[in-house]
Design a protein around this motif. Structure first.
Motif, PDB file in Angstrom:
ATOM      1  N   HIS A 285       0.816  -1.468   0.081  1.00  0.00           N
ATOM      2  CA  HIS A 285       0.038   0.383  -0.373  1.00  0.00           C
ATOM      3  C   HIS A 285       1.019   1.127   0.035  1.00  0.00           C
ATOM      4  O   HIS A 285       0.372   2.167  -0.106  1.00  0.00           O
ATOM      5  CB  HIS A 285      -0.472   0.080   1.505  1.00  0.00           C
ATOM      6  N   SER A 286       1.898   1.198   0.404  1.00  0.00           N
ATOM      7  CA  SER A 286       3.060   2.431   0.818  1.00  0.00           C
ATOM      8  C   SER A 286       3.472   2.637  -1.094  1.00  0.00           C
ATOM      9  O   SER A 286       3.859   4.306  -1.530  1.00  0.00           O
ATOM     10  CB  SER A 286       4.211   2.091   0.952  1.00  0.00           C
ATOM     11  N   LEU A 287       3.173   1.864  -2.239  1.00  0.00           N
ATOM     12  CA  LEU A 287       3.638   2.499  -3.236  1.00  0.00           C
ATOM     13  C   LEU A 287       2.113   3.465  -3.628  1.00  0.00           C
ATOM     14  O   LEU A 287       2.823   4.359  -4.762  1.00  0.00           O
ATOM     15  CB  LEU A 287       3.129   1.171  -4.411  1.00  0.00           C
ATOM     16  N   ARG A 288       1.096   3.125  -3.360  1.00  0.00           N
ATOM     17  CA  ARG A 288       0.313   4.216  -3.528  1.00  0.00           C
ATOM     18  C   ARG A 288      -0.005   5.606  -2.932  1.00  0.00           C
ATOM     19  O   ARG A 288       0.221   6.633  -3.421  1.00  0.00           O
ATOM     20  CB  ARG A 288      -1.138   3.234  -3.724  1.00  0.00           C
ATOM     21  N   VAL A 289       0.214   4.856  -1.625  1.00  0.00           N
ATOM     22  CA  VAL A 289       0.226   6.232  -0.439  1.00  0.00           C
ATOM     23  C   VAL A 289       1.683   6.836  -1.110  1.00  0.00           C
ATOM     24  O   VAL A 289       1.563   8.442  -0.592  1.00  0.00           O
ATOM     25  CB  VAL A 289       0.479   6.010   1.122  1.00  0.00           C
ATOM     26  N   SER A 290       2.801   6.489  -1.276  1.00  0.00           N
ATOM     27  CA  SER A 290       4.184   7.697  -1.299  1.00  0.00           C
ATOM     28  C   SER A 290       3.571   8.699  -2.409  1.00  0.00           C
ATOM     29  O   SER A 290       4.574   9.697  -2.746  1.00  0.00           O
ATOM     30  CB  SER A 290       4.979   5.858  -1.794  1.00  0.00           C
ATOM     31  N   PHE A 291       2.553   8.036  -3.253  1.00  0.00           N
ATOM     32  CA  PHE A 291       2.687   9.236  -4.932  1.00  0.00           C
ATOM     33  C   PHE A 291       1.958  10.124  -4.768  1.00  0.00           C
ATOM     34  O   PHE A 291       2.354  11.446  -5.140  1.00  0.00           O
ATOM     35  CB  PHE A 291       1.948   7.569  -6.286  1.00  0.00           C
ATOM     36  N   ILE A 292       1.080   9.792  -3.770  1.00  0.00           N
ATOM     37  CA  ILE A 292      -0.204  10.539  -3.105  1.00  0.00           C
ATOM     38  C   ILE A 292       0.703  11.883  -2.260  1.00  0.00           C
ATOM     39  O   ILE A 292       1.036  12.840  -2.420  1.00  0.00           O
ATOM     40  CB  ILE A 292      -0.775  10.243  -2.169  1.00  0.00           C
ATOM     41  N   THR A 293       1.436  10.846  -1.828  1.00  0.00           N
ATOM     42  CA  THR A 293       2.352  11.911  -0.330  1.00  0.00           C
ATOM     43  C   THR A 293       3.268  12.611  -1.139  1.00  0.00           C
ATOM     44  O   THR A 293       3.032  13.835  -1.196  1.00  0.00           O
ATOM     45  CB  THR A 293       3.328  11.084   0.623  1.00  0.00           C
ATOM     46  N   ILE A 294       3.889  12.149  -2.161  1.00  0.00           N
ATOM     47  CA  ILE A 294       5.181  13.370  -2.974  1.00  0.00           C
ATOM     48  C   ILE A 294       4.539  14.111  -4.278  1.00  0.00           C
ATOM     49  O   ILE A 294       4.806  15.421  -4.232  1.00  0.00           O
ATOM     50  CB  ILE A 294       5.939  11.768  -3.267  1.00  0.00           C
ATOM     51  N   SER A 295       3.091  13.501  -4.420  1.00  0.00           N
ATOM     52  CA  SER A 295       2.888  14.730  -4.971  1.00  0.00           C
ATOM     53  C   SER A 295       2.164  15.412  -4.572  1.00  0.00           C
ATOM     54  O   SER A 295       2.267  16.579  -4.977  1.00  0.00           O
ATOM     55  CB  SER A 295       1.475  13.678  -5.925  1.00  0.00           C
ATOM     56  N   VAL A 296       1.390  15.222  -3.394  1.00  0.00           N
ATOM     57  CA  VAL A 296       1.393  17.205  -3.089  1.00  0.00           C
ATOM     58  C   VAL A 296       2.155  17.770  -2.324  1.00  0.00           C
ATOM     59  O   VAL A 296       2.366  18.741  -2.240  1.00  0.00           O
ATOM     60  CB  VAL A 296       0.994  16.350  -1.393  1.00  0.00           C
ATOM     61  N   LEU A 297       3.599  17.037  -1.451  1.00  0.00           N
ATOM     62  CA  LEU A 297       4.821  17.733  -1.414  1.00  0.00           C
ATOM     63  C   LEU A 297       5.318  19.055  -2.637  1.00  0.00           C
ATOM     64  O   LEU A 297       5.875  19.526  -2.556  1.00  0.00           O
ATOM     65  CB  LEU A 297       5.398  16.943  -1.482  1.00  0.00           C
ATOM     66  N   ARG A 298       5.293  18.120  -3.696  1.00  0.00           N
ATOM     67  CA  ARG A 298       5.859  18.722  -5.381  1.00  0.00           C
ATOM     68  C   ARG A 298       4.747  19.821  -5.554  1.00  0.00           C
ATOM     69  O   ARG A 298       4.562  20.015  -6.786  1.00  0.00           O
ATOM     70  CB  ARG A 298       6.059  17.724  -5.932  1.00  0.00           C
ATOM     71  N   GLY A 299       3.660  20.235  -5.200  1.00  0.00           N
ATOM     72  CA  GLY A 299       2.710  20.812  -5.272  1.00  0.00           C
ATOM     73  C   GLY A 299       1.920  20.543  -6.364  1.00  0.00           C
ATOM     74  O   GLY A 299       1.107  21.308  -7.337  1.00  0.00           O
ATOM     75  N   GLN A 300       1.431  19.401  -6.837  1.00  0.00           N
ATOM     76  CA  GLN A 300       0.046  18.328  -7.849  1.00  0.00           C
ATOM     77  C   GLN A 300      -0.981  19.272  -7.463  1.00  0.00           C
ATOM     78  O   GLN A 300      -1.616  18.759  -6.097  1.00  0.00           O
ATOM     79  CB  GLN A 300       0.681  17.718  -7.993  1.00  0.00           C
ATOM     80  N   SER A 301      -1.858  19.091  -8.326  1.00  0.00           N
ATOM     81  CA  SER A 301      -2.862  19.590  -7.730  1.00  0.00           C
ATOM     82  C   SER A 301      -3.832  18.158  -7.508  1.00  0.00           C
ATOM     83  O   SER A 301      -3.245  17.302  -7.941  1.00  0.00           O
ATOM     84  CB  SER A 301      -3.880  20.117  -8.562  1.00  0.00           C
TER      85      SER A 301
END
Length: 337
Positions: A285-301
């Motif tokens: 599940h970390s594959l998915r939550v890591s994508f989301i967390t990193i995307s949020v930190l990088r300012g993705q909408s």
């Protein structure tokens, strides 16, 4: 006293007077609507067996079950203790089973809601969640793989595609080679069905090329396809040991969701010598939550993120992003004082 707990009946029994004499095709669609995803059905089956065993042990009737029986059962689960999410899944299984058998469900009773409120307060609302890894941690795990071996090629593609595509493990194991479409700009993955898409309408995920070939999910997926040597059938499969060490042969047997989780834990939670790193507890599940967390930190909408994750609401983005470290992620560190 009936102690029958079945997986899924062939046809739903009466779901009301208007449907009690439903034609076979109507009954079939009722059953499909109530069942849900295959993985959910399997989980519910195990939960129903647990409930049946509990009722048999205590001389209680599981079908139809009364509110007191279900209350005793969830209290027993809470005392073990089981996670709050697990208890709720057991209740969902009992509810579905009563629906399918045409009985009134005890799960929605106000008395049971009061019991669950007490369990929630006791166990706490904050549930254990899969942590998010960093891109550098993922790269380090990729560097440790021996990609001269069949297993290394498969696992590299699994990790990179799983992360870049924000895949659930159930989606990864369901992928077929023919679901992949390679274009100049990206790899398009056509999903026929997912946890949030039970209607079977095709959803697409786009996975893009990376600057470094060793960490590129598209190139690494191509390398694994070359090793597979076919253009149809399951993408991520188990391996049959070969005569030469490291040169195992791909089978046609899909990896199980459990095996995907084991592989992620193996590669992300252990060092070069295979020793468990105590502070790391990553899962599939970390594959998915890591994508989301990193995307949020990088300012993705949120809209861009949902295009990949297929989540329906912004609230789910907040739930999945792992930004609860009060020191690392806090606006107070950028006040300009």
């Amino acid at each position: 006293m009936s102690t029958e707990i079945t997986r899924i009946p062939d046809e739903p029994q009466a779901l009301g007077s208007q449907l009690s004499t439903a034609a076979a095709n109507v009954a079939r669609y009722i059953k499909a609507g109530l069942e849900g995803a295959d993985n959910t059905v399997l989980a519910y089956s195990a939960d129903l067996k647990s409930f049946g065993d509990f009722c048999q042990l205590h001389g209680l009737n599981p079908l139809p079950a009364d509110v007191a029986t279900v209350a005793r059962y969830v209290a027993d689960l809470a005392d073990i203790p089981r996670k709050l999410s697990t208890i709720r899944r057991h209740l969902a299984a009992i509810h579905k089973h009563h629906q399918l058998r045409g009985y009134p469900s005890p799960v929605r009773a106000e008395e049971l809601a009061l019991v669950m409120e007490g369990i929630t307060r006791t166990l706490g609302k904050r549930q254990k969640q899969a942590p998010a890894f960093t891109v550098e941690e993922l790269k380090e795990s990729i560097r440790r793989l021996d990609v001269t071996t069949t297993a290394g090629l498969r696992d590299r593609a699994l990790l990179l595609l799983g992360f870049a595509g924000a895949f659930r493990r159930s989606e990864l194991v369901a992928l077929d080679v023919e679901h992949l479409e390679f274009t100049e700009r990206a790899l398009i993955v056509h999903l026929a069905k997912s946890k949030t898409n039970q209607a079977g309408e095709v959803e697409d995920k786009a996975v893009f090329y990376a600057a470094t070939a060793a960490f590129c999910p598209v190139r690494c997926t191509r390398a694994w396809l070359q090793q597979l040597g076919r253009d149809t059938g399951p993408l991520f499969v188990s391996l049959k040991r070969g005569k030469v060490k490291g040169q195992a042969m791909p089978t046609l047997k899909r990896l199980s969701p459990l095996r995907v989780n084991e592989l992620v834990q193996l590669h992300l939670n252990h060092d070069e010598e295979g020793h468990k790193i105590p502070e790391k507890n990553y899962s599939a599940h970390s594959l998915r939550v890591s994508f989301i967390t990193i995307s949020v930190l990088r300012g993705q909408s949120n809209r861009f993120i949902k295009n990949q994750t297929k989540q329906k609401t912004d609230a789910m983005i907040d739930r999945y992003s792992r930004l609860d470290d009060v020191v690392s992620f806090n606006a107070a560190q950028n006040l300009g004082l």
